[in-house]
Design an enzyme around this catalytic site. Structure first.
Site, PDB file in Angstrom:
ATOM      1  N   CYS A 256       0.821  -1.222   0.000  1.00  0.00           N
ATOM      2  CA  CYS A 256       0.000   0.000   0.000  1.00  0.00           C
ATOM      3  C   CYS A 256       0.851   1.267   0.000  1.00  0.00           C
ATOM      4  CB  CYS A 256      -0.977  -0.025   1.167  1.00  0.00           C
ATOM      5  SG  CYS A 256      -0.240   0.100   2.812  1.00  0.00           S
ATOM      6  N   HIS A 304      -2.729   1.313   6.845  1.00  0.00           N
ATOM      7  CA  HIS A 304      -3.057   1.158   5.420  1.00  0.00           C
ATOM      8  C   HIS A 304      -3.239   2.549   4.836  1.00  0.00           C
ATOM      9  CE1 HIS A 304      -4.329  -0.970   1.826  1.00  0.00           C
ATOM     10  NE2 HIS A 304      -5.294  -0.079   1.692  1.00  0.00           N
ATOM     11  N   HIS A 316      -5.745   1.839  -4.417  1.00  0.00           N
ATOM     12  CA  HIS A 316      -4.825   1.323  -3.402  1.00  0.00           C
ATOM     13  C   HIS A 316      -4.410  -0.092  -3.772  1.00  0.00           C
ATOM     14  CE1 HIS A 316      -7.883  -1.105  -0.824  1.00  0.00           C
ATOM     15  NE2 HIS A 316      -8.426  -0.868  -1.998  1.00  0.00           N
TER      16      HIS A 316
END
Length: 340
Positions: A256, A304, A316
């Protein structure tokens, strides 16, 4: 106990099936509490799906710790190189100063080893006494200055060597941490894969489509927050469909924070490596004011991160097995939005 499971794949004997299912149930039970003996198949499937999602979340946190340790290793190597360069330059200064002092000592020796001030007092030419006395004073001052510089250089090289030793020790600690975090990630991903294999195919597909889904969000501001943000967003769109690879910064695969770092690098902006550091890489704005190119950090610990793409969506790298894709901005609790 396992009658609700997906039919066994050809080639797996009964012992292997029992081992896999037992491991999956044990993992889910440890995290979420053992299901009652009379639990319905649907409850067991939901428990397994929750456990998979939890394991992915924990693996992602360990991945960001891995990324941080790896970034620290790079920083420590830079510290070591700078300290070693400084020590080498200082050693050259020390060698030069020692040579200068050696020349002064040699000159004194060639004068017969008599203290220059005594030799001056015994001079048969009193008319030049004051001039020579002044010269002697200047020579003494030069020696004193040179000795002072030598002492300073010796302290400096000792400091540089101590810094290099400290950086080397920190490097070894970061290497050990890197190995620990890597083992943690791999163990959690392995357990998640075991659990996934216990789910029917339709459940696995649903988990892949919306493992972390929540309300899709209602943001409508689609003008980019900055020219850099727009360039980064265009780069992130080029990465759509590429695989999640933990610890990777592209271009073939990403985790990520690796995707965010790579996308902004294409826009000429150097982001830090971890999602926790990236959330502070610019100006924080309210979620209601998010614009394309803004960084969206998730969970309280920012474990994240994605990029707002407009129209209530983010781009993402979700988790292993899921490619870079669009998802609703509200797929997980948003902790911050950062405009770079």
């Amino acid at each position: 106990m396992v009658s609700h499971r997906r039919p066994t794949r050809p080639g797996l004997d009964r012992g292997v099936r029992a081992t896999v299912l037992s491991a999956a149930v044990a993992t889910a039970a440890a995290a979420l509490g053992a299901a009652p003996a009379g639990a319905a198949p649907e409850e067991t499937r939901e428990t397994a799906k929750e456990a998979v999602d939890r394991l992915y979340t924990e693996a992602e946190r360990a991945t960001e710790r891995y990324n941080g340790a790896r970034e620290n290793i790079g920083l420590q190597r830079g510290r070591i190189a700078r300290a070693q360069d400084a020590a080498a330059r200082t050693q050259e200064d020390i060698n030069r100063l020692r040579a200068s002092l050696g020349s002064m000592a040699g000159a004194q020796y060639r004068s017969g080893g008599i203290d220059p001030s005594v030799a001056l007092l015994l001079s048969s030419d009193p008319d030049t006494f004051l001039d020579r006395a002044a010269a002697l004073d200047r020579a003494g001052e030069r020696r004193a200055v040179t000795l002072g510089k030598l002492r300073h250089a010796q302290r400096k090289i000792a400091q540089s060597r101590a810094e290099a030793a400290g950086a080397l020790a920190a490097l070894e600690r970061d290497r050990a941490a890197l190995a620990r975090h890597k083992n943690t990630v791999e163990a959690k991903l392995d357990r998640a894969r075991q659990l996934l294999r216990t789910l029917p195919g339709t459940d696995r597909e649903a988990l892949g489509r919306a493992s972390r889904s929540a309300s899709p969000g209602t943001l409508t501001a689609d003008a980019p927050g900055s020219a850099r943000g727009l360039a980064a967003l265009m780069a992130a769109r080029q990465a759509l469909g590429r695989p999640y690879v933990w610890g990777a910064t592209g271009p073939a695969g990403f985790d990520c924070s690796g995707l965010m770092q790579w996308a902004y690098a294409q826009a000429g902006v150097a982001l830090p490596r971890t999602s926790q550091a990236q959330r502070y890489a610019g100006r924080v704005v309210p979620l209601s004011q998010a614009r394309p190119g803004d960084l969206v950090a998730y969970r309280a610990d920012a474990s994240h991160i994605g990029m707002y793409a407009g129209n209530g969506q983010v781009i993402h790298a979700p988790y292993p097995g899921a490619p870079v894709r669009y998802d609703p901005v509200g797929m997980m609790p948003v902790s911050s939005v950062t405009r770079v």
